[in-house]
Design an enzyme around this catalytic site. Structure first.
Site, short mmCIF file in Angstrom:
data_model
loop_
_atom_site.label_atom_id
_atom_site.label_comp_id
_atom_site.label_asym_id
_atom_site.label_seq_id
_atom_site.Cartn_x
_atom_site.Cartn_y
_atom_site.Cartn_z
N ASN A 13 0.85 -1.18 0.00
CA ASN A 13 0.00 0.00 0.00
C ASN A 13 0.90 1.24 0.00
OD1 ASN A 13 -1.42 2.25 1.02
ND2 ASN A 13 -3.07 0.91 1.68
N HIS A 16 1.06 6.23 1.68
CA HIS A 16 1.83 7.19 2.49
C HIS A 16 3.00 7.83 1.75
CE1 HIS A 16 -0.98 6.60 5.55
NE2 HIS A 16 -0.75 5.30 5.59
N HIS A 49 -5.60 3.62 -1.69
CA HIS A 49 -6.91 3.94 -1.13
C HIS A 49 -7.26 5.35 -1.57
CE1 HIS A 49 -9.53 4.15 2.81
NE2 HIS A 49 -10.20 4.47 1.73
N ARG A 51 -9.38 8.06 -0.90
CA ARG A 51 -10.30 8.50 0.16
C ARG A 51 -11.15 9.67 -0.32
NH1 ARG A 51 -8.91 6.61 5.65
NH2 ARG A 51 -10.60 8.00 6.17
N ARG A 55 -6.94 12.83 1.01
CA ARG A 55 -5.83 13.28 1.86
C ARG A 55 -4.48 12.76 1.38
NH1 ARG A 55 -7.22 10.00 7.34
NH2 ARG A 55 -9.20 11.05 6.98
N GLU A 79 -8.61 0.34 -2.83
CA GLU A 79 -9.43 0.36 -1.60
C GLU A 79 -10.34 1.57 -1.68
OE1 GLU A 79 -6.83 0.77 1.66
OE2 GLU A 79 -6.03 -1.23 1.49
N THR A 110 -8.17 3.76 8.36
CA THR A 110 -9.33 2.88 8.48
C THR A 110 -9.26 2.20 9.84
OG1 THR A 110 -8.81 2.41 6.16
CG2 THR A 110 -10.64 1.20 7.13
N GLU A 166 -10.86 -9.47 3.31
CA GLU A 166 -9.60 -9.07 3.93
C GLU A 166 -9.90 -8.84 5.40
OE1 GLU A 166 -7.04 -6.31 1.91
OE2 GLU A 166 -6.34 -5.47 3.81
N HIS A 207 -3.70 -4.38 7.67
CA HIS A 207 -3.78 -3.23 8.57
C HIS A 207 -2.88 -3.37 9.79
CE1 HIS A 207 -5.13 0.41 10.45
NE2 HIS A 207 -5.58 0.72 9.27
N1 PXP Z 1 -5.75 -3.04 4.08
C1 PXP Z 1 -6.76 -2.14 4.21
C2 PXP Z 1 -8.14 -2.56 3.82
C3 PXP Z 1 -6.51 -0.82 4.64
O1 PXP Z 1 -7.52 0.06 4.76
C4 PXP Z 1 -5.18 -0.45 4.92
C5 PXP Z 1 -4.88 0.97 5.32
O2 PXP Z 1 -5.16 1.83 4.24
C6 PXP Z 1 -4.17 -1.42 4.77
C7 PXP Z 1 -4.49 -2.70 4.37
C8 PXP Z 1 -2.74 -1.10 5.06
O3 PXP Z 1 -2.62 -0.79 6.41
P1 PXP Z 1 -1.25 -0.25 6.98
O4 PXP Z 1 -0.95 1.00 6.25
O5 PXP Z 1 -1.53 -0.05 8.43
O6 PXP Z 1 -0.22 -1.32 6.72
#
Ligand code: PXP
Length: 256
Positions: A13, A16, A49, A51, A55, A79, A110, A166, A207
């Site tokens: 992901n 960030h 994601h 959003r 952001r 996402e 999330t 998931e 997550h």
């Molecule tokens: N999976 C889902 C469905 C999420 O919403 C997120 C956060 O955007 C992640 C995975 C990744 O989470 P993290 O950034 O905490 O590793």
């Protein structure tokens, strides 16, 4: 009977990377370069994601990251919440995977799975999944959920309209970092795994996971896919993105 062998997949992901860019309103760091580096170093998928408040990931990022995943012939996992505007974008982009998540503007990230025990949420999620299945037949759909029995019961009736769940691993990851007992989490994930497999769905996790907290999950050999973001980008500050993804992917693949 021996369980079928699974080679776990790593979805990175890269939200960030965009968070860092948006913090200064600059054009760097590039999410396109981030996606390319992750895929060059063995990531199996890129997750972003989009959003509602934009952001981090922007509409143009969805398109440009999609071009990178296409070039590498790897899936783009989008996402998203169930709002109409985001749904229209997903319909135009045709991602390989859509992961439906709850979205609340006040949250930092999330904060849990979709509350499909709530009738209104269940009906909305069902309608959105059915619409995607009809209009985007090649896109696979995953639901981000908790692993409790009531949620699993609801998944049973949603199963014809989805391809995967998931599991939200945020509480597990927090307990790992705090040194708390993980046995209840692992037991629940295994029970949920049996239920999900009976429904013929794929079983993903995500997550809050880190290179350390993912290990007990890998040892349990139940999840087929891990979506990890924040820790990878944080660790990249010290080691570089390519090295973090390479090492994490090598670790994950040891548990084939
Ligand atoms: N999976 C889902 C469905 C999420 O919403 C997120 C956060 O955007 C992640 C995975 C990744 O989470 P993290 O950034 O905490 O590793």
């Amino acid at each position: 009977m021996t369980a079928p062998k699974i080679t776990p997949r790593l979805g990175v992901n890269i939200d960030h990377v965009a968070t860092l860019r948006q913090a200064r309103g600059e054009l760097y760091p590039s999410v396109v370069d981030a996606a390319r580096i992750c895929l060059e170093q063995g990531a199996d998928q890129i997750t972003i994601h989009l959003r509602e408040d934009r952001r981090h990931i922007q509409d143009t990022d969805v398109e440009s990251v999609g071009l990178v995943t296409k070039k590498f012939e790897k899936p783009l996992n989008l996402e998203m919440g169930c709002s109409d505007g985001i749904i229209e974008i997903a319909l135009a982009v045709v991602p390989d995977w859509i992961c439906l998540v709850p979205e609340n503007r006040q949250e930092r990230t999330t904060e849990g799975g979709l509350n499909i025990k709530n009738e209104a949420t269940y009906q909305r999620v069902l309608a959105v999944c059915q619409r995607f299945k009809k209009i985007l037949p090649t896109t696979r759909i995953s639901l981000f959920v908790e692993s409790d029995q009531d949620t699993l019961d609801r998944i049973t009736s949603l199963a014809p309209s989805i391809d995967a769940v998931e599991i939200h691993t945020g509480h597990f990851a927090r307990d790992f970092i705090s040194g708390n007992d993980l046995r209840d989490h692992l037991k629940q994930y295994k029970t949920a795994h049996e239920h999900i497999k009976r429904l013929g769905l794929s079983y993903h996790a995500g997550h809050g996971l880190t290179g350390e907290s993912v290990v007990p999950l890998l040892e349990a050999k139940i999840f087929e896919e891990y979506n990890i973001g924040h820790w990878i980008i944080a660790e990249a500050v010290f080691k570089g993105l390519g090295a973090v993804v390479r090492d994490l992917n090598n670790l994950i693949k040891q548990y084939s």
